[in-house]
Design a protein around this motif. Sequence first.
Motif, PDB file in Angstrom:
ATOM      1  N   ASN A  31      55.826  31.260  -2.469  1.00 55.35           N
ATOM      2  CA  ASN A  31      55.405  31.644  -1.117  1.00 55.35           C
ATOM      3  C   ASN A  31      55.740  30.552  -0.109  1.00 55.35           C
ATOM      4  O   ASN A  31      56.178  30.847   1.010  1.00 55.35           O
ATOM      5  CB  ASN A  31      53.905  31.945  -1.086  1.00 55.35           C
ATOM      6  N   ILE A  32      55.551  29.313  -0.483  1.00 55.43           N
ATOM      7  CA  ILE A  32      55.880  28.193   0.406  1.00 55.43           C
ATOM      8  C   ILE A  32      57.371  28.187   0.706  1.00 55.43           C
ATOM      9  O   ILE A  32      57.785  27.999   1.859  1.00 55.43           O
ATOM     10  CB  ILE A  32      55.429  26.851  -0.206  1.00 55.43           C
ATOM     11  N   LYS A  33      58.195  28.403  -0.314  1.00 50.40           N
ATOM     12  CA  LYS A  33      59.643  28.447  -0.111  1.00 50.40           C
ATOM     13  C   LYS A  33      60.022  29.561   0.858  1.00 50.40           C
ATOM     14  O   LYS A  33      60.865  29.379   1.736  1.00 50.40           O
ATOM     15  CB  LYS A  33      60.365  28.636  -1.443  1.00 50.40           C
ATOM     16  N   GLU A  34      59.406  30.725   0.710  1.00 48.40           N
ATOM     17  CA  GLU A  34      59.692  31.842   1.602  1.00 48.40           C
ATOM     18  C   GLU A  34      59.307  31.505   3.037  1.00 48.40           C
ATOM     19  O   GLU A  34      60.058  31.789   3.970  1.00 48.40           O
ATOM     20  CB  GLU A  34      58.954  33.096   1.144  1.00 48.40           C
ATOM     21  N   ASN A  40      62.796  28.163   9.050  1.00 44.74           N
ATOM     22  CA  ASN A  40      64.133  27.659   9.357  1.00 44.74           C
ATOM     23  C   ASN A  40      64.954  28.689  10.120  1.00 44.74           C
ATOM     24  O   ASN A  40      65.661  28.345  11.067  1.00 44.74           O
ATOM     25  CB  ASN A  40      64.860  27.235   8.084  1.00 44.74           C
ATOM     26  N   LEU A  41      64.864  29.953   9.738  1.00 44.97           N
ATOM     27  CA  LEU A  41      65.581  31.007  10.445  1.00 44.97           C
ATOM     28  C   LEU A  41      65.087  31.122  11.882  1.00 44.97           C
ATOM     29  O   LEU A  41      65.878  31.268  12.807  1.00 44.97           O
ATOM     30  CB  LEU A  41      65.415  32.354   9.728  1.00 44.97           C
ATOM     31  N   ASN A  42      63.776  31.049  12.059  1.00 50.24           N
ATOM     32  CA  ASN A  42      63.210  31.129  13.404  1.00 50.24           C
ATOM     33  C   ASN A  42      63.671  29.961  14.264  1.00 50.24           C
ATOM     34  O   ASN A  42      63.979  30.129  15.438  1.00 50.24           O
ATOM     35  CB  ASN A  42      61.680  31.187  13.355  1.00 50.24           C
ATOM     36  N   LEU A  43      63.720  28.769  13.684  1.00 49.80           N
ATOM     37  CA  LEU A  43      64.174  27.601  14.429  1.00 49.80           C
ATOM     38  C   LEU A  43      65.645  27.735  14.808  1.00 49.80           C
ATOM     39  O   LEU A  43      66.041  27.391  15.922  1.00 49.80           O
ATOM     40  CB  LEU A  43      63.953  26.325  13.614  1.00 49.80           C
TER      41      LEU A  43
END
Length: 53
Positions: A31-34, A40-43
């Motif tokens: 879950n943390i990885k997700e 990262n995608l949002n950034l």
Amino acid sequence: MIKKIAWDAFKNTGDINAFLELKQIENIENNIKEIQEITNLNLENHSEIKKQD
């Protein structure tokens, strides 16, 4: 790797709770990885939008 540790713990002790607890840790790590990937995608998206302005 945690899955193997959990399985070995269960085989050696017969304690299903040890197996379940380690599987729960494995799920938390996934879950943390997700969440990190989504962040990262949002950034990256935010960065691209800023460049367009």
